[in-house]
Design a protein around this motif. Sequence first.
Motif, PDB file in Angstrom:
ATOM      1  N   SER A 224       0.874  -1.176   0.000  1.00 35.23           N
ATOM      2  CA  SER A 224       0.000   0.000   0.000  1.00 35.23           C
ATOM      3  C   SER A 224       0.902   1.215   0.000  1.00 35.23           C
ATOM      4  O   SER A 224       2.120   1.116   0.221  1.00 35.23           O
ATOM      5  N   SER A 225       0.337   2.371  -0.222  1.00 36.61           N
ATOM      6  CA  SER A 225       1.137   3.590  -0.298  1.00 36.61           C
ATOM      7  C   SER A 225       1.918   3.838   0.990  1.00 36.61           C
ATOM      8  O   SER A 225       3.117   4.140   0.955  1.00 36.61           O
ATOM      9  N   VAL A 226       1.273   3.688   2.146  1.00 36.94           N
ATOM     10  CA  VAL A 226       1.962   3.985   3.407  1.00 36.94           C
ATOM     11  C   VAL A 226       2.960   2.882   3.767  1.00 36.94           C
ATOM     12  O   VAL A 226       4.047   3.167   4.267  1.00 36.94           O
ATOM     13  N   ASP A 227       2.600   1.618   3.507  1.00 36.52           N
ATOM     14  CA  ASP A 227       3.522   0.524   3.810  1.00 36.52           C
ATOM     15  C   ASP A 227       4.755   0.574   2.906  1.00 36.52           C
ATOM     16  O   ASP A 227       5.888   0.405   3.368  1.00 36.52           O
ATOM     17  N   ASP A 228       4.528   0.794   1.620  1.00 39.24           N
ATOM     18  CA  ASP A 228       5.649   0.883   0.684  1.00 39.24           C
ATOM     19  C   ASP A 228       6.576   2.038   1.050  1.00 39.24           C
ATOM     20  O   ASP A 228       7.804   1.922   0.948  1.00 39.24           O
ATOM     21  N   PHE A 229       5.995   3.148   1.461  1.00 32.70           N
ATOM     22  CA  PHE A 229       6.804   4.307   1.838  1.00 32.70           C
ATOM     23  C   PHE A 229       7.730   3.963   3.001  1.00 32.70           C
ATOM     24  O   PHE A 229       8.930   4.283   2.975  1.00 32.70           O
ATOM     25  N   TYR A 230       7.183   3.322   4.021  1.00 33.91           N
ATOM     26  CA  TYR A 230       8.011   2.968   5.180  1.00 33.91           C
ATOM     27  C   TYR A 230       9.126   2.009   4.778  1.00 33.91           C
ATOM     28  O   TYR A 230      10.293   2.224   5.139  1.00 33.91           O
ATOM     29  N   VAL A 231       8.802   0.977   4.013  1.00 36.23           N
ATOM     30  CA  VAL A 231       9.821   0.002   3.612  1.00 36.23           C
ATOM     31  C   VAL A 231      10.885   0.682   2.747  1.00 36.23           C
ATOM     32  O   VAL A 231      12.085   0.454   2.919  1.00 36.23           O
ATOM     33  N   MET A 232      10.450   1.544   1.829  1.00 31.39           N
ATOM     34  CA  MET A 232      11.408   2.258   0.980  1.00 31.39           C
ATOM     35  C   MET A 232      12.364   3.108   1.809  1.00 31.39           C
ATOM     36  O   MET A 232      13.558   3.191   1.525  1.00 31.39           O
ATOM     37  N   SER A 233      11.844   3.736   2.848  1.00 34.30           N
ATOM     38  CA  SER A 233      12.688   4.595   3.685  1.00 34.30           C
ATOM     39  C   SER A 233      13.745   3.799   4.428  1.00 34.30           C
ATOM     40  O   SER A 233      14.756   4.363   4.860  1.00 34.30           O
ATOM     41  N   MET A 234      13.534   2.500   4.573  1.00 33.34           N
ATOM     42  CA  MET A 234      14.481   1.644   5.301  1.00 33.34           C
ATOM     43  C   MET A 234      15.575   1.068   4.410  1.00 33.34           C
ATOM     44  O   MET A 234      16.474   0.385   4.889  1.00 33.34           O
ATOM     45  N   CYS A 235      15.509   1.333   3.100  1.00 31.40           N
ATOM     46  CA  CYS A 235      16.497   0.773   2.173  1.00 31.40           C
ATOM     47  C   CYS A 235      17.903   1.272   2.514  1.00 31.40           C
ATOM     48  O   CYS A 235      18.095   2.446   2.834  1.00 31.40           O
ATOM     49  N   SER A 236      18.877   0.372   2.397  1.00 31.47           N
ATOM     50  CA  SER A 236      20.259   0.756   2.690  1.00 31.47           C
ATOM     51  C   SER A 236      20.851   1.602   1.574  1.00 31.47           C
ATOM     52  O   SER A 236      21.767   2.393   1.798  1.00 31.47           O
ATOM     53  N   ASN A 237      20.352   1.441   0.352  1.00 26.75           N
ATOM     54  CA  ASN A 237      20.709   2.287  -0.787  1.00 26.75           C
ATOM     55  C   ASN A 237      19.434   2.515  -1.585  1.00 26.75           C
ATOM     56  O   ASN A 237      18.578   1.641  -1.656  1.00 26.75           O
ATOM     57  N   LEU A 238      19.302   3.697  -2.196  1.00 29.38           N
ATOM     58  CA  LEU A 238      18.027   4.025  -2.821  1.00 29.38           C
ATOM     59  C   LEU A 238      18.226   4.820  -4.102  1.00 29.38           C
ATOM     60  O   LEU A 238      18.989   5.791  -4.133  1.00 29.38           O
ATOM     61  N   ILE A 239      17.530   4.386  -5.135  1.00 27.04           N
ATOM     62  CA  ILE A 239      17.463   5.112  -6.402  1.00 27.04           C
ATOM     63  C   ILE A 239      16.058   5.692  -6.490  1.00 27.04           C
ATOM     64  O   ILE A 239      15.083   4.945  -6.549  1.00 27.04           O
ATOM     65  N   ILE A 240      15.960   7.007  -6.472  1.00 26.10           N
ATOM     66  CA  ILE A 240      14.646   7.632  -6.449  1.00 26.10           C
ATOM     67  C   ILE A 240      14.281   8.161  -7.833  1.00 26.10           C
ATOM     68  O   ILE A 240      15.142   8.343  -8.698  1.00 26.10           O
ATOM     69  N   SER A 241      13.006   8.396  -8.020  1.00 24.22           N
ATOM     70  CA  SER A 241      12.545   9.086  -9.219  1.00 24.22           C
ATOM     71  C   SER A 241      12.380  10.564  -8.884  1.00 24.22           C
ATOM     72  O   SER A 241      12.649  10.994  -7.757  1.00 24.22           O
ATOM     73  N   ASN A 242      11.942  11.336  -9.844  1.00 20.30           N
ATOM     74  CA  ASN A 242      11.674  12.761  -9.599  1.00 20.30           C
ATOM     75  C   ASN A 242      10.301  12.913  -8.959  1.00 20.30           C
ATOM     76  O   ASN A 242       9.416  13.592  -9.465  1.00 20.30           O
ATOM     77  N   SER A 243      10.158  12.302  -7.814  1.00 20.14           N
ATOM     78  CA  SER A 243       8.871  12.193  -7.125  1.00 20.14           C
ATOM     79  C   SER A 243       9.019  12.645  -5.684  1.00 20.14           C
ATOM     80  O   SER A 243       9.991  12.285  -4.998  1.00 20.14           O
ATOM     81  N   SER A 244       8.050  13.414  -5.195  1.00 21.47           N
ATOM     82  CA  SER A 244       8.081  13.846  -3.797  1.00 21.47           C
ATOM     83  C   SER A 244       7.988  12.653  -2.847  1.00 21.47           C
ATOM     84  O   SER A 244       8.509  12.693  -1.729  1.00 21.47           O
ATOM     85  N   TYR A 245       7.344  11.597  -3.300  1.00 25.52           N
ATOM     86  CA  TYR A 245       7.146  10.386  -2.487  1.00 25.52           C
ATOM     87  C   TYR A 245       8.488   9.730  -2.164  1.00 25.52           C
ATOM     88  O   TYR A 245       8.807   9.479  -0.990  1.00 25.52           O
ATOM     89  N   SER A 246       9.296   9.465  -3.190  1.00 24.56           N
ATOM     90  CA  SER A 246      10.589   8.828  -2.913  1.00 24.56           C
ATOM     91  C   SER A 246      11.613   9.833  -2.396  1.00 24.56           C
ATOM     92  O   SER A 246      12.573   9.448  -1.719  1.00 24.56           O
ATOM     93  N   TRP A 247      11.435  11.135  -2.702  1.00 24.97           N
ATOM     94  CA  TRP A 247      12.319  12.160  -2.113  1.00 24.97           C
ATOM     95  C   TRP A 247      12.249  12.072  -0.599  1.00 24.97           C
ATOM     96  O   TRP A 247      13.279  12.066   0.079  1.00 24.97           O
TER      97      TRP A 247
END
Length: 283
Positions: A224-247
């Motif tokens: 879900s949007s909130v669950d994915d956000f939390y898991v993404m924030s825990m990544c040890s390395n991250l490739i983001i898009s030009n998105s406020s969500y992954s920023w």
Amino acid sequence: MIYSNLSGGLGNQLFQYVFSQSLSKIRGDKVVYITDSYNYYERNIEIFKIFNIEKAILIDKNKSRYKFVTLNFIVRSALIRLNNIFNFFPFIFTDEFKKIDQICTYQDDVYLHGYWQDLEFINIYDPDVINSLVVNKNIADRNKYNADEVSRNSSVGVHIRRGDFFSNKNINSYAVCDEKYYVEAINILITQQSTIYVFSDDINFVKNNFSLLMKFNVKFINISSVDDFYVMSMCSNLIISNSSYSWWAARLGPNSNKKIICPKNWSLDKNISNISLDGWIKI
């Protein structure tokens, strides 16, 4: 008093929340959030679901000192567009108004309207406001397995934003991150032990069209949007898009040593500012 209009998805809500709360520290004001934009658009107020923060929503708009605030969102938005030209209402500040010192020192209640995605606004962020963004325990508990997986040193999180970024309306502005960008970024971070964790609002498109990406050891996170956000924030390395969500997932993650890769251009529209932070790798 600061009246702050909330709109958009979780990433946009975070920009609005952190800016207005940081501004309140400078001005010595309280903040209330106006949320009636969600009566008109297919979005949800998610920021108060995922974080343990005060839910200060203006329920009775008639209690506002300004009659303007009592108008519905569509009428307010139309008046704001006119106000940007004629300045009928000096208490209205939009994110097109880049003179932050005038917002800070205006001697009365203010109304904030916009997404506030510019380094001028980001630079006033109060560390205490950032630190207050603690994820609800139930969200952290139910995602513990995935969070542990992505926080391993060899993992690489990848956010692929599709959706409205590639609509006819937005493609000439926001269609920045193609498969070439993601493969180039992965090759910078990948090791022999790496697993690529992909987060996307269009998993099927990625599977069917990103053939180069699929050659890596890929796992998809799509809860879900909130669950994915939390898991993404825990990544040890991250490739983001030009998105406020992954920023924000990159900004709020607990791993201070992680590498973050972002696009060097935030938009194809040169009038839109690049909001990548110092230390992020831009490609």
